[in-house]
Design a protein around this motif. Structure first.
Motif, PDB file in Angstrom:
ATOM      1  N   UNK A  41      19.935   3.425  -3.572  1.00  0.00           N
ATOM      2  CA  UNK A  41      19.164   2.538  -3.345  1.00  0.00           C
ATOM      3  C   UNK A  41      18.670   1.114  -2.846  1.00  0.00           C
ATOM      4  N   UNK A  42      18.089   0.342  -2.411  1.00  0.00           N
ATOM      5  CA  UNK A  42      18.253  -1.077  -2.864  1.00  0.00           C
ATOM      6  C   UNK A  42      17.401  -1.190  -4.117  1.00  0.00           C
ATOM      7  N   UNK A  43      18.585  -2.437  -4.314  1.00  0.00           N
ATOM      8  CA  UNK A  43      17.566  -2.843  -6.090  1.00  0.00           C
ATOM      9  C   UNK A  43      15.613  -3.942  -5.720  1.00  0.00           C
ATOM     10  N   UNK A  44      15.815  -3.607  -6.866  1.00  0.00           N
ATOM     11  CA  UNK A  44      14.343  -4.250  -6.310  1.00  0.00           C
ATOM     12  C   UNK A  44      13.583  -4.552  -5.063  1.00  0.00           C
ATOM     13  N   UNK A  45      13.249  -3.270  -4.411  1.00  0.00           N
ATOM     14  CA  UNK A  45      12.545  -2.825  -2.930  1.00  0.00           C
ATOM     15  C   UNK A  45      11.041  -3.373  -3.633  1.00  0.00           C
ATOM     16  N   UNK A  46      10.821  -3.360  -2.085  1.00  0.00           N
ATOM     17  CA  UNK A  46       9.806  -3.593  -2.060  1.00  0.00           C
ATOM     18  C   UNK A  46       8.146  -3.161  -1.343  1.00  0.00           C
ATOM     19  N   UNK A  47       6.921  -3.230  -1.301  1.00  0.00           N
ATOM     20  CA  UNK A  47       6.258  -2.086  -0.604  1.00  0.00           C
ATOM     21  C   UNK A  47       6.317  -2.034   0.925  1.00  0.00           C
ATOM     22  N   UNK A  48       6.467  -1.101   1.190  1.00  0.00           N
ATOM     23  CA  UNK A  48       7.074  -1.165   2.832  1.00  0.00           C
ATOM     24  C   UNK A  48       7.960  -0.941   3.227  1.00  0.00           C
ATOM     25  N   UNK A  49       9.432  -0.602   1.635  1.00  0.00           N
ATOM     26  CA  UNK A  49      10.720  -1.220   2.501  1.00  0.00           C
ATOM     27  C   UNK A  49      10.503   0.983   2.274  1.00  0.00           C
ATOM     28  N   UNK A  50      11.347   1.601   2.995  1.00  0.00           N
ATOM     29  CA  UNK A  50      12.196   3.270   3.118  1.00  0.00           C
ATOM     30  C   UNK A  50      11.919   3.294   1.149  1.00  0.00           C
ATOM     31  N   UNK A  51      13.121   2.692   1.180  1.00  0.00           N
ATOM     32  CA  UNK A  51      13.582   3.218  -0.599  1.00  0.00           C
ATOM     33  C   UNK A  51      12.074   3.367  -1.742  1.00  0.00           C
ATOM     34  N   UNK A  52      11.763   2.049  -1.628  1.00  0.00           N
ATOM     35  CA  UNK A  52      10.051   2.214  -2.198  1.00  0.00           C
ATOM     36  C   UNK A  52       9.367   3.610  -1.933  1.00  0.00           C
ATOM     37  N   UNK A  53       8.719   3.620  -0.547  1.00  0.00           N
ATOM     38  CA  UNK A  53       7.858   4.424   0.116  1.00  0.00           C
ATOM     39  C   UNK A  53       8.457   5.548  -0.564  1.00  0.00           C
ATOM     40  N   UNK A  54       9.851   6.166  -0.370  1.00  0.00           N
ATOM     41  CA  UNK A  54      10.215   7.281  -0.589  1.00  0.00           C
ATOM     42  C   UNK A  54      10.448   7.641  -2.175  1.00  0.00           C
ATOM     43  N   UNK A  55      10.764   6.949  -3.253  1.00  0.00           N
ATOM     44  CA  UNK A  55      10.765   7.174  -4.072  1.00  0.00           C
ATOM     45  C   UNK A  55       9.314   6.779  -5.192  1.00  0.00           C
ATOM     46  N   UNK A  56       8.532   6.386  -4.075  1.00  0.00           N
ATOM     47  CA  UNK A  56       6.805   6.236  -5.117  1.00  0.00           C
ATOM     48  C   UNK A  56       6.033   7.809  -4.613  1.00  0.00           C
ATOM     49  N   UNK A  57       6.790   8.049  -3.426  1.00  0.00           N
ATOM     50  CA  UNK A  57       5.635   9.633  -2.977  1.00  0.00           C
ATOM     51  C   UNK A  57       6.424  10.716  -3.456  1.00  0.00           C
ATOM     52  N   UNK A  58       8.244  10.286  -4.375  1.00  0.00           N
ATOM     53  CA  UNK A  58       8.219  11.462  -4.805  1.00  0.00           C
ATOM     54  C   UNK A  58       8.189  11.458  -7.144  1.00  0.00           C
ATOM     55  N   UNK A  59       6.951  10.344  -6.963  1.00  0.00           N
ATOM     56  CA  UNK A  59       6.820   9.850  -8.404  1.00  0.00           C
ATOM     57  C   UNK A  59       5.297  10.839  -7.961  1.00  0.00           C
ATOM     58  N   UNK A  60       4.342  10.530  -7.169  1.00  0.00           N
ATOM     59  CA  UNK A  60       3.169  11.103  -7.096  1.00  0.00           C
ATOM     60  C   UNK A  60       2.930  12.271  -6.811  1.00  0.00           C
ATOM     61  N   UNK A  61       4.909  12.983  -6.023  1.00  0.00           N
ATOM     62  CA  UNK A  61       4.462  14.218  -6.212  1.00  0.00           C
ATOM     63  C   UNK A  61       4.485  14.992  -8.062  1.00  0.00           C
ATOM     64  N   UNK A  62       4.966  14.032  -8.542  1.00  0.00           N
ATOM     65  CA  UNK A  62       5.315  14.355  -9.463  1.00  0.00           C
ATOM     66  C   UNK A  62       4.773  14.610 -10.687  1.00  0.00           C
ATOM     67  N   UNK A  63       3.733  13.593 -10.563  1.00  0.00           N
ATOM     68  CA  UNK A  63       2.330  12.557 -11.345  1.00  0.00           C
ATOM     69  C   UNK A  63       1.196  13.763 -10.784  1.00  0.00           C
ATOM     70  N   UNK A  64       0.836  14.518 -10.025  1.00  0.00           N
ATOM     71  CA  UNK A  64      -0.203  15.057  -9.023  1.00  0.00           C
ATOM     72  C   UNK A  64       0.171  16.278  -9.779  1.00  0.00           C
ATOM     73  N   UNK A  65       1.039  16.762 -10.691  1.00  0.00           N
ATOM     74  CA  UNK A  65       1.518  18.282 -11.488  1.00  0.00           C
ATOM     75  C   UNK A  65       0.549  18.072 -12.636  1.00  0.00           C
TER      76      UNK A  65
END
Length: 344
Positions: free
Chosen positions: A53-77
């Motif tokens: 992953x990139x260090x300190x990635x920003x909204x809109x960047x691929x790294x942020x999008x992938x990890x954020x979606x994974x985090x949402x998937x965990x949160x919705x449980x």
């Protein structure tokens, strides 16, 4: 009660069909984004060839999008599919990203994930869910720790200094009853500096192959690394590089930011973040400031920021469910609190 999930902040694209390779969603995160499949966290470390992953990635960047979606998937449980959340950014990037994050993330997120990595029942395979974010709040990362210290289980009422020892950045500030003193805010290099020093030391005698930065960080935390079928003890190197990290990075930043007047009003220094587990580092800080400050390492210092994010969501919305997400450079943490907020 707060429920916290943690997974390594790494991912890798894959073409592999991975069936029944893990026991839970947390261990078997695999999602699709823009017609590409990605394995994330523990699954990326286990099945991937170059998890990153990139260090300190920003909204809109691929790294942020992938990890954020994974985090949402965990949160919705635990939170369901309609909630608000808080996330943080380093001081140096907070002003740059706060508005963009709110604008881009406050919406309904469609997530496609593969449950066949951990499930054998009739519903396994590709599944689609939608998670609606009602409100997205952003705070500086160190503010998350301050919120947890002031409004958590054992609220701190006095003025104090907090030093967040993260992987990507080290941040500190004086917190008073009325807010932070911005003059004292520091944001500098994190534990990554020491990990790169360790890499340089190891390369003097060993060929590290294609080990990624995250793999080296895991070895740094464990205190040993396997190189060419041989276990190498990292204790001496770890002590050496953390001493250099403190001398070259942390100490100058602290001495430049804090004045004698700050030590007159603050009698406590809280050490938080993943770096607070390294006694080789925290002992140097204690030795430097023990005459003027009581140095405190709270329980589970690596989760303090995300607990603060969750508390912030609760205070801002007074919803029955509050969520905090910490897209850390080493680990991603998701905190869900389903208790109703206390009302005066």
């Amino acid at each position: 009660m707060m429920e916290i999930s943690v997974f390594p902040s790494v991912f890798e694209s894959t073409r592999a069909q991975l069936n029944n390779v893990s026991n839970t969603l947390l261990e078997g995160l695999k999602i699709e984004h823009n017609d590409e499949s990605y394995i994330i966290g523990e699954l990326a470390l286990k099945e991937g060839l170059s998890p990153h992953r990139l260090i300190n990635c920003a909204p809109g960047e691929l790294d942020f999008e992938i990890l954020f979606r994974a985090a949402l998937l965990m949160a919705q449980q635990n939170a369901g599919r309609n909630f608000s959340l808080t996330l943080g950014f380093p001081f140096a990037l907070y002003q740059v990203h706060q508005n963009t994050a709110k604008q881009q993330l406050t919406k309904t997120h469609d997530i496609i994930f593969d449950s066949s990595t951990y499930s054998l029942n009739g519903t396994s395979g590709k599944q689609a869910i939608s998670v609606s974010l009602n409100k997205v709040f952003t705070v500086p990362e160190v503010a998350g720790s301050i919120i947890a210290l002031r409004y958590g289980e054992n609220p701190e009422t006095e003025d104090f200094i907090v030093l967040s020892l993260g992987y990507g950045s080290c941040e500190g500030v004086v917190s008073t009853k009325s807010g932070i003193i911005r003059r004292t805010a520091i944001s500098t290099r994190g534990i990554r500096y020491a990990v790169n020093l360790m890499k340089d030391e190891l390369q003097k005698e060993h060929f590290l192959g294609f080990k990624t930065e995250h793999q080296l960080n895991v070895a740094f935390q464990k205190g040993n690394i396997n190189i060419n079928k041989r276990s190498v003890d990292l204790a001496n190197i770890k002590q050496k590089v953390l001493r250099s990290y403190y001398s070259n990075i942390i100490r100058p930043a602290l001495l430049n930011a804090f004045q004698d007047s700050d030590f007159d009003t603050c009698k406590k220094l809280y050490l938080v973040g993943g770096g607070a587990y390294f006694s080789e580092l925290t002992n140097q800080i204690k030795s430097e400031f023990e005459d003027v400050l009581t140095v405190i390492i709270p329980d589970n210092p690596h989760t303090l920021a995300v607990r603060g994010y969750c508390i912030n969501t609760q205070k801002q919305t007074e919803d029955d469910v509050s969520v905090g997400i910490d897209l850390g450079n080493a680990n991603t943490l998701v905190c869900v609190n389903k208790q109703s907020p206390h009302k005066e």
